[in-house]
Design an enzyme around this catalytic site. Structure first.
Site, PDB file in Angstrom:
ATOM      1  N   ARG A  12       0.854  -1.179   0.000  1.00 53.14           N
ATOM      2  CA  ARG A  12       0.000   0.000   0.000  1.00 53.14           C
ATOM      3  C   ARG A  12       0.896   1.237   0.000  1.00 53.14           C
ATOM      4  O   ARG A  12       2.086   1.161   0.322  1.00 53.14           O
ATOM      5  CB  ARG A  12      -0.922   0.005   1.225  1.00 53.14           C
ATOM      6  N   LYS A  19      -2.284  -2.103   7.417  1.00 51.28           N
ATOM      7  CA  LYS A  19      -3.713  -1.913   7.642  1.00 51.28           C
ATOM      8  C   LYS A  19      -4.199  -2.889   8.709  1.00 51.28           C
ATOM      9  O   LYS A  19      -3.937  -4.089   8.635  1.00 51.28           O
ATOM     10  CB  LYS A  19      -4.474  -2.126   6.335  1.00 51.28           C
ATOM     11  N   TYR A  30      -9.598 -10.709  -7.182  1.00 50.93           N
ATOM     12  CA  TYR A  30      -8.633 -10.704  -8.275  1.00 50.93           C
ATOM     13  C   TYR A  30      -8.854 -11.846  -9.261  1.00 50.93           C
ATOM     14  O   TYR A  30      -8.215 -11.876 -10.309  1.00 50.93           O
ATOM     15  CB  TYR A  30      -7.209 -10.750  -7.712  1.00 50.93           C
TER      16      TYR A  30
END
Length: 510
Positions: free
Chosen positions: A326, A351, A492
């Site tokens: 990220r 996160k 995905y």
């Protein structure tokens, strides 16, 4: 309007930081302090007397200032009282173009603050006049010990001794300020929204949520405050929440994610700040997010973007794609997180405050080693210049005083310039700012003529999609991405073409 003396403003900025006043509110606190000192100078009132605070609040009421602004002004003056008492020094005020000094203990002593009403009135009045008298020219703005009473004044020691005992037992600055404003600021129904925001920040910090969560929840609370027309928080009901959420969905037409975020923010405020049970919000349906297929770049498109980036933005972009990081996981990397000897990258406080390790791309080892040498060179130059160190997580600097100046804690992608700390003389180094990388990446995508809405997070989506396309196990990809649930990683499967056999066959027939 006369300016606040620099030494007073310096101590006040330090008090703002110690009391965790949000950065966006600090200019307003300084403005209230300036108004208060100007009020005291205009009406020839000592800045640390109870009567001056009462008069200042009455003046704000006469001007029609709303209650929440008066409450903020009271809080700003309270910090001024506290910083004067914490320093154990004289607090200064501006009057008629010069700086005058008042000892906090004398100013807040009831016997001195109201001469002629108790004790030896003539002696008390004389002491109050001498305490608020400007220091002689050439002396410091803060009254030194040389500003003590003269020989003639010392002759009244017996009379003054009783007043000194009264000053020792007098209430502190905060207590005096509360009593001074009790009949003016709190006599009417108070607007407790500022207190709500303060308690919201405390509740977020206790649970160790991120700063972005606090920013988001505070933003929705302010929008809710505006929708309810500053209704006191104690009178808020679930019906108000229902009307607000309906307004967002029907009138504002916000997205499903924004509607759910508003719901979660108000749920947190009711449960952990107001101490109320949220209950069931009848008539309002939680918005259901539709399945979202993320934007993915091909390997050729990723190469075209990276080729158009120059230092210091090319290496962070390569890590975003090469490790699936990220944006802030990449920018907040420290020197100790990059282990070049075994080729492992450690992500701390990702996160959900989760840590994970990732394999470093072997093709990036030479560039990472060169970056490490560059960081060490910049760090040695900073130490020679006497800088204060880097920014450390939470309150770790109190645990280890020298950690901020150690190479292991320096940012792996440092900012080009040092950051000045408000209220101090310290200069520290921050990491590469996220907006700089985002802007550089946007320009690179445009120059590469890629007709996609590609951002820094798109590189993370591309990383997962390309691993899946290379027949990596979905659980392995989940661990590499740091997802809590495999359901999040399953998205995905829609970003790459399926290469599985569609016809159902038994393993016996293989």
């Amino acid at each position: 309007m006369l300016p606040v003396p620099p030494d007073v403003l310096l101590r006040y900025d330090k008090a703002l930081s110690q009391q965790d006043i949000p950065a966006y509110q600090q200019p307003h606190y300084r403005r209230w302090l300036r108004f208060y000192l100007d009020f005291c100078g205009r009406f020839d009132l000592p800045a640390l007397e109870r009567e001056s605070v009462r008069g200042f609040i009455r003046k704000l009421q006469e001007k029609g200032q709303p209650e929440w602004m008066r409450k903020q002004a009271v809080d700003a003056v309270r910090l001024y009282f506290l910083q004067g008492a914490d320093q154990g020094e004289a607090a200064c005020r501006v009057r008629s173009g010069r700086t005058a000094c008042v000892q906090p203990s004398a100013a807040l002593d009831p016997a001195v603050a109201r001469p002629g009403k108790s004790g030896s009135s003539r002696e008390d009045h004389e002491r109050a006049r001498l305490a608020s008298r400007p220091c002689a020219a050439g002396r410091d703005a803060v009254r030194p010990s040389s500003c003590a009473p003269t020989t003639r004044e010392a002759g009244r020691g017996a009379a003054a001794n009783g007043s000194e005992k009264a000053a020792a037992s007098a209430p502190g600055p905060a207590d005096s300020l509360v009593s001074a404003t009790a009949d003016s600021a709190t006599a009417s129904v108070p607007n407790d929204w500022e207190e709500l925001y303060k308690r919201l920040g405390e509740a977020i910090k206790i649970r160790h949520y991120s700063g972005k969560t606090l920013k988001s929840y505070r933003s929705w609370a302010r929008k809710f405050q505006g929708f309810t027309r500053n209704k006191p928080p104690t009178g808020l009901t679930v019906g108000d929440v229902k009307a607000f959420l309906t307004h967002l969905a029907v009138d504002r037409r916000v997205s499903a994610s924004s509607q759910n975020q508003a719901f979660n923010a108000l749920l947190f405020v009711f449960r952990h700040v107001l101490g109320k049970e949220f209950g069931q919000v009848e008539g309002v349906v939680r918005a259901k997010r539709r399945p979202y297929v993320p934007v993915v770049l091909s390997r050729e498109e990723v190469k075209r973007v990276i080729d158009r980036l120059a230092p210091p933005f090319d290496l962070p972009t390569k890590l975003l794609y090469g490790c699936g990081l990220r944006l802030f996981e990449c920018l907040k990397l420290r020197v100790q997180d990059v282990n070049l000897e075994i080729g492992v990258l450690t992500v701390h406080d990702g996160k959900g405050q989760k840590d994970r390790t990732l394999p470093l791309p072997q093709t990036l080892i030479p560039a990472l080693r060169a970056q490490l040498d560059s960081v060490a060179s910049v760090h040695h130059a900073d130490l020679a210049a006497g800088y204060s160190g880097t920014f450390l997580p939470n309150r770790y600097e109190q645990k280890s005083k020298s950690a901020a100046r150690e190479l292991a804690w320096q940012w792996f992608f440092p900012a080009a310039k040092l950051t000045a700390i408000p209220g101090t003389t310290e200069r520290r180094r921050y990491h590469l700012h996220e907006t700089a990388l985002q802007k550089a990446l946007k320009v690179a995508v445009q120059e590469a003529a890629i007709p996609k809405r590609a951002t820094a997070h798109t590189l993370r989506h591309s990383y997962a999609s390309h691993l899946l396309q290379a027949n990596y196990d979905i659980r392995t990809i989940q661990e590499l991405l740091g997802h809590s649930s495999v359901k999040t990683t399953m998205i995905y499967t829609h970003t790459v073409p399926s290469v599985t056999t569609k016809e159902a066959r038994s393993p016996l027939d293989f």
